[in-house]
Design an enzyme around this catalytic site. Structure first.
Site, PDB file in Angstrom:
ATOM      1  N   GLU A 252      39.980  40.148  35.875  1.00  0.00           N
ATOM      2  CA  GLU A 252      39.964  41.620  35.811  1.00  0.00           C
ATOM      3  C   GLU A 252      38.855  41.985  34.845  1.00  0.00           C
ATOM      4  O   GLU A 252      38.950  41.709  33.647  1.00  0.00           O
ATOM      5  CB  GLU A 252      41.306  42.173  35.335  1.00  0.00           C
ATOM      6  N   CYS A 286      39.406  49.848  30.846  1.00  0.00           N
ATOM      7  CA  CYS A 286      38.563  49.401  31.959  1.00  0.00           C
ATOM      8  C   CYS A 286      38.555  50.447  33.059  1.00  0.00           C
ATOM      9  O   CYS A 286      37.604  50.535  33.824  1.00  0.00           O
ATOM     10  CB  CYS A 286      39.074  48.075  32.493  1.00  0.00           C
TER      11      CYS A 286
HETATM   12  P1  NAP Z   1      35.267  39.972  26.333  1.00  0.00           P
HETATM   13  O1  NAP Z   1      34.250  39.940  25.285  1.00  0.00           O
HETATM   14  O2  NAP Z   1      34.908  39.466  27.682  1.00  0.00           O
HETATM   15  O3  NAP Z   1      36.518  39.163  25.746  1.00  0.00           O
HETATM   16  C1  NAP Z   1      37.712  38.969  26.466  1.00  0.00           C
HETATM   17  C2  NAP Z   1      38.369  37.691  25.996  1.00  0.00           C
HETATM   18  O4  NAP Z   1      37.554  36.567  26.339  1.00  0.00           O
HETATM   19  C3  NAP Z   1      38.561  37.608  24.487  1.00  0.00           C
HETATM   20  O5  NAP Z   1      39.764  36.937  24.216  1.00  0.00           O
HETATM   21  C4  NAP Z   1      37.371  36.775  24.073  1.00  0.00           C
HETATM   22  O6  NAP Z   1      37.525  36.154  22.822  1.00  0.00           O
HETATM   23  C5  NAP Z   1      37.344  35.767  25.176  1.00  0.00           C
HETATM   24  N1  NAP Z   1      36.095  35.043  25.324  1.00  0.00           N
HETATM   25  C6  NAP Z   1      34.863  35.390  24.898  1.00  0.00           C
HETATM   26  N2  NAP Z   1      33.968  34.449  25.258  1.00  0.00           N
HETATM   27  C7  NAP Z   1      34.648  33.484  25.929  1.00  0.00           C
HETATM   28  C8  NAP Z   1      34.272  32.260  26.562  1.00  0.00           C
HETATM   29  N3  NAP Z   1      33.020  31.833  26.593  1.00  0.00           N
HETATM   30  N4  NAP Z   1      35.231  31.529  27.156  1.00  0.00           N
HETATM   31  C9  NAP Z   1      36.519  31.947  27.164  1.00  0.00           C
HETATM   32  N5  NAP Z   1      36.927  33.089  26.565  1.00  0.00           N
HETATM   33  C10 NAP Z   1      36.000  33.861  25.964  1.00  0.00           C
HETATM   34  O7  NAP Z   1      35.840  41.436  26.580  1.00  0.00           O
HETATM   35  P2  NAP Z   1      36.308  42.474  25.441  1.00  0.00           P
HETATM   36  O8  NAP Z   1      35.100  42.966  24.774  1.00  0.00           O
HETATM   37  O9  NAP Z   1      37.390  41.900  24.630  1.00  0.00           O
HETATM   38  O10 NAP Z   1      37.010  43.592  26.351  1.00  0.00           O
HETATM   39  C11 NAP Z   1      36.319  44.659  26.945  1.00  0.00           C
HETATM   40  C12 NAP Z   1      35.999  44.395  28.414  1.00  0.00           C
HETATM   41  O11 NAP Z   1      37.181  44.096  29.128  1.00  0.00           O
HETATM   42  C13 NAP Z   1      35.393  45.575  29.118  1.00  0.00           C
HETATM   43  O12 NAP Z   1      34.326  45.185  29.930  1.00  0.00           O
HETATM   44  C14 NAP Z   1      36.535  46.110  29.975  1.00  0.00           C
HETATM   45  O13 NAP Z   1      36.122  46.849  31.095  1.00  0.00           O
HETATM   46  C15 NAP Z   1      37.234  44.855  30.344  1.00  0.00           C
HETATM   47  N6  NAP Z   1      38.634  45.111  30.719  1.00  0.00           N
HETATM   48  C16 NAP Z   1      38.999  44.998  32.032  1.00  0.00           C
HETATM   49  C17 NAP Z   1      40.292  45.277  32.431  1.00  0.00           C
HETATM   50  C18 NAP Z   1      40.712  45.171  33.870  1.00  0.00           C
HETATM   51  O14 NAP Z   1      41.909  45.094  34.114  1.00  0.00           O
HETATM   52  N7  NAP Z   1      39.818  45.155  34.828  1.00  0.00           N
HETATM   53  C19 NAP Z   1      41.236  45.650  31.466  1.00  0.00           C
HETATM   54  C20 NAP Z   1      40.834  45.759  30.138  1.00  0.00           C
HETATM   55  C21 NAP Z   1      39.524  45.483  29.777  1.00  0.00           C
HETATM   56  P3  NAP Z   1      36.975  36.870  21.470  1.00  0.00           P
HETATM   57  O15 NAP Z   1      37.761  38.095  21.317  1.00  0.00           O
HETATM   58  O16 NAP Z   1      37.283  35.835  20.455  1.00  0.00           O
HETATM   59  O17 NAP Z   1      35.529  37.109  21.681  1.00  0.00           O
END
Ligand code: NAP
Ligand code: MG
Length: 488
Positions: A252, A286
Site C-alpha cells: 500500500e 495516503c
Molecule cells: P517509508 O519511508 O516508505 O517507510 C515505511 C516503513 O518502511 C517504515 O517502517 C520504514 O522504516 C521502513 N523502511 C524504510 N526503508 C526500508 C527498507 N529499505 N526496507 C524495509 N523497510 C524500510 O514511508 P513513510 O515516510 O513512513 O510513510 C509515508 C508514505 O506512506 C507516503 O508515501 C504515504 O502515501 C504512504 N502510505 C500509504 C498508505 C496506503 O494505504 N496506501 C497508508 C499510509 C501511508 P523507518 O521508519 O525506520 O524509515
C-alpha cells in the site's frame, strides 16, 4: 499493562522484551520537541534475524492451535484495545502528533478489526468441489503463509499495523513487525496488547530500528510473505527483493488523490468535506486530497469557500482540545513539505489561503491552499502534508481525464448530485476507492482497501475478507476412502 506509564521501549522477540540494541535513541514529540517521549534500543540485521528465527519456531504450534484458540486471542485483544484506548492514544499522540481523539479512534477501530478478523476465520472460507470419482471429496484448504513480515509507516501508527497483524495472526501465521522509526513506543504498547491477549511467545515479534533492519528482514528467505505500507520507492524495492525469492508481497503506497467538484454540488456540504480530506491529520494520509478539480463555473465560489475554511483551521498540539490539526511528524518531514511548497510557489502556484500555525515547535506547518496549473510538480508528485491545489477545467470529460492523469490510483472523490454523471464517474475513474459526495479519506475496515497503478501491488486487498486471501495459501485436496467401494 494497565498503568498509564509509557512503556519502556524494547524489542519483543520470542516472548522476551529486549531493551538492548546496537544503540539507544529517543522518540520525539513533534509538538513539544523539548519533551522527549522515551528511549528505545535500535536493532540491526541480527535483531531481524533473531526475530525471524523466533517466528519460525512458533509457527507450527500457532497454526495447529486451531481457529478457535486464535479467534479467542483476537477477541481478547479487541477488549484490551478498548480498555487501553486512552493510553494508546496518549502515547501515539505524543509520538506522532495527531489529535488525541483521532488517535483514540485508531485504537477503537483496532478493536473492531481484531473482532472482524476473528469472525472471518469462523466463516466457511474453504470450498467443496464435485468429484468425477465415487467416494472422493475434493476440497480446498486455506493454509497460513507461514512467517509474515509486516512493515508499517508512522501516519496511522495504531491502525495500519493492526490491519496487517490481526488477519495475519488469525490465519495462523507468525509475524515479524518492523515498525516506523517515528512511532516506536506506541508500537511497543500495541505488541503488549497482543501479548497480554494471549498471543504466544514468538508468534508476534516487534523489532525497533532503521529501514536497513527492515531490509534485512524482508530479504530473509524464511519470511514467506511481506505486507508493506509506505512510500513508493521503499515499496517497490521490497517488491523486487521479495518477489525475486518468490515470496508473496502486499503493497500500500502513495496516492495523489483528486476531488472533482461539479457546479451541481451543494457547496455548503462539499467544502468542509474537501477541506477535511485535504488537511485532516495534517495532510499525512495516503488518501488525502492533493488535487481539487473544479469544473466550469463552480471554480470561483469553491476557491472562495475553501479559502475561508482553510483560514479557519486551528493548528496546535494534539492534546489541545481547541485544535483540529496537529504538527507534521518530524523536522525532516516538515522540511520536505516546506520544500514542496516553496517549489510550487517558485513554479507559479498562487497561495490563496493559509491557516496560522504556532511557532512553539519547528514541526507546525500552516495548511495551505494553492491555485495553479497542471504544470506544477505538486500537481503530479505526492507532498505528504497539508497542501492542496485547485485547478479549473471546462468539462466533465476533461475532469475525468485529468483525475486519471497520474501514476497513482488510490482514492478519488466526486461531488455532484447528478446520478447519471456519478454513474459515469464510478465507471471511468481509475482508483481503488471511489467516494461520491464524501472525502477521499476514510474507509470502513470490513471493506477491501487499496489502490491501483503505483498506489498498490497486485496482491489481494487489505481489510475486509480479502485480507484473509493474502495471508493464506489455497491447497486443493483430493480425499479418497482408500478401501474398496462395498456398494460397487
Ligand atoms: P517509508 O519511508 O516508505 O517507510 C515505511 C516503513 O518502511 C517504515 O517502517 C520504514 O522504516 C521502513 N523502511 C524504510 N526503508 C526500508 C527498507 N529499505 N526496507 C524495509 N523497510 C524500510 O514511508 P513513510 O515516510 O513512513 O510513510 C509515508 C508514505 O506512506 C507516503 O508515501 C504515504 O502515501 C504512504 N502510505 C500509504 C498508505 C496506503 O494505504 N496506501 C497508508 C499510509 C501511508 P523507518 O521508519 O525506520 O524509515
Ligand atoms: Mg520515510
Amino acid at each position: 499493562m494497565t498503568s498509564t506509564a509509557i512503556p519502556i521501549g524494547a524489542h519483543l522477540i520470542g516472548g522476551e522484551w529486549i531493551s538492548t540494541g546496537t544503540s539507544t535513541t529517543t522518540s520525539i514529540n513533534p509538538a513539544r520537541p523539548d519533551e522527549p517521549v522515551g528511549d528505545h534500543p535500535v536493532g540491526d540485521a541480527s535483531t531481524a534475524s533473531d526475530a525471524v528465527s523466533a517466528a519460525v519456531d512458533a509457527q507450527k504450534a500457532w497454526r495447529d492451535a486451531g481457529y478457535k484458540v486464535r479467534a479467542a486471542v483476537l477477541e481478547k485483544a479487541a477488549i484490551l484495545f478498548e480498555e487501553r484506548a486512552d493510553e494508546l492514544a496518549m502515547i501515539g499522540t505524543l509520538e506522532e502528533g495527531k489529535m488525541l481523539a483521532e488517535m483514540r479512534g485508531e485504537a477503537m477501530l483496532s478493536a473492531e478489526t481484531c473482532r472482524y478478523q476473528a469472525g472471518i476465520i469462523k466463516m466457511p472460507t474453504e470450498r467443496i468441489y464435485p468429484s468425477g470419482k465415487p467416494g472422493e471429496t475434493i476440497r480446498t484448504l486455506r493454509a497460513p503463509l507461514g512467517v509474515v513480515g509486516v512493515v508499517t509507516p508512522w501516519n496511522f501508527p495504531i491502525l495500519i499495523p493492526v490491519w496487517k497483524i490481526a488477519p495475519a495472526l488469525a490465519a495462523g501465521n507468525t509475524v515479524v513487525w518492523k515498525t516506523a522509526s517515528n512511532t516506536p513506543l506506541v508500537s511497543v504498547a500495541i505488541a503488549k496488547v497482543f501479548e497480554d491477549a494471549g498471543v504466544p511467545a514468538g508468534a508476534l515479534n516487534l523489532i525497533l530500528g532503521p529501514g536497513s533492519m527492515g531490509g534485512a528482514m524482508i530479504e530473509d528467505p524464511r519470511v514467506d510473505g511481506v505486507t508493506f505500507t509506505g512510500s513508493v520507492p521503499v515499496g517497490f524495492g521490497i517488491r523486487d527483493a521479495v518477489t525475486a525469492r518468490n515470496g508473496r508481497v502486499q503493497l500500500e503506497l502513495g496516492g495523489h488523490n483528486p476531488a472533482i467538484v461539479f457546479d451541481d454540488a451543494d457547496l455548503d456540504l462539499t467544502v468542509p468535506l474537501v477541506v477535511a480530506g485535504a488537511m485532516g491529520s495534517t495532510g499525512q494520509k495516503c488518501t488525502a486530497t492533493r488535487r481539487v478539480i473544479a469544473v466550469g463555473s463552480v471554480y470561483d465560489e469553491l476557491v472562495e469557500k475553501m479559502s475561508a475554511a482553510v483560514t479557519d483551521l486551528k493548528i496546535g498540539d494534539g492534546l489541545d482540545p481547541n485544535a483540529s490539526i496537529g504538527p507534521i511528524v518530524a523536522p525532516r518531514a516538515h522540511a520536505e513539505v516546506t520544500e514542496g511548497l516553496e517549489k510550487a510557489i517558485s513554479q507559479g502556484a498562487e497561495v490563496v489561503a493559509t491557516a496560522s500555525a504556532p511557532d512553539t515547535s519547528e514541526c507546525f506547518f500552516a495548511p495551505t491552499l494553492l491555485t495553479g496549473t497542471t504544470e506544477l510538480d505538486i500537481w503530479t508528485e505526492e507532498v505528504f502534508g497539508p497542501i492542496s491545489t485547485v485547478v479549473k477545467v471546462d468539462s466533465e470529460d476533461e475532469a475525468f481525464a485529468l483525475a486519471n492523469d497520474t501514476e497513482f490510483g488510490l482514492s478519488a472523490s466526486v461531488f455532484s448530485t447528478d446520478m447519471w454523471r456519478v454513474d459515469r464517474a464510478i465507471n471511468t475513474l481509475e482508483a481503488g476507492i471511489i467516494k461520491i459526495n464524501a472525502p477521499t479519506t476514510g474507509s470502513e475496515l470490513h471493506v477491501p482497501f487499496g489502490g491501483e497503478k503505483a498506489s498498490s501491488g497486485h496482491a489481494p486487498r487489505e481489510q475486509g475478507d480479502t485480507a484473509h486471501d493474502f495471508f493464506t495459501r489455497t491447497r486443493s485436496v483430493y480425499i479418497n476412502p482408500g478401501t474398496p467401494n462395498p456398494y460397487a
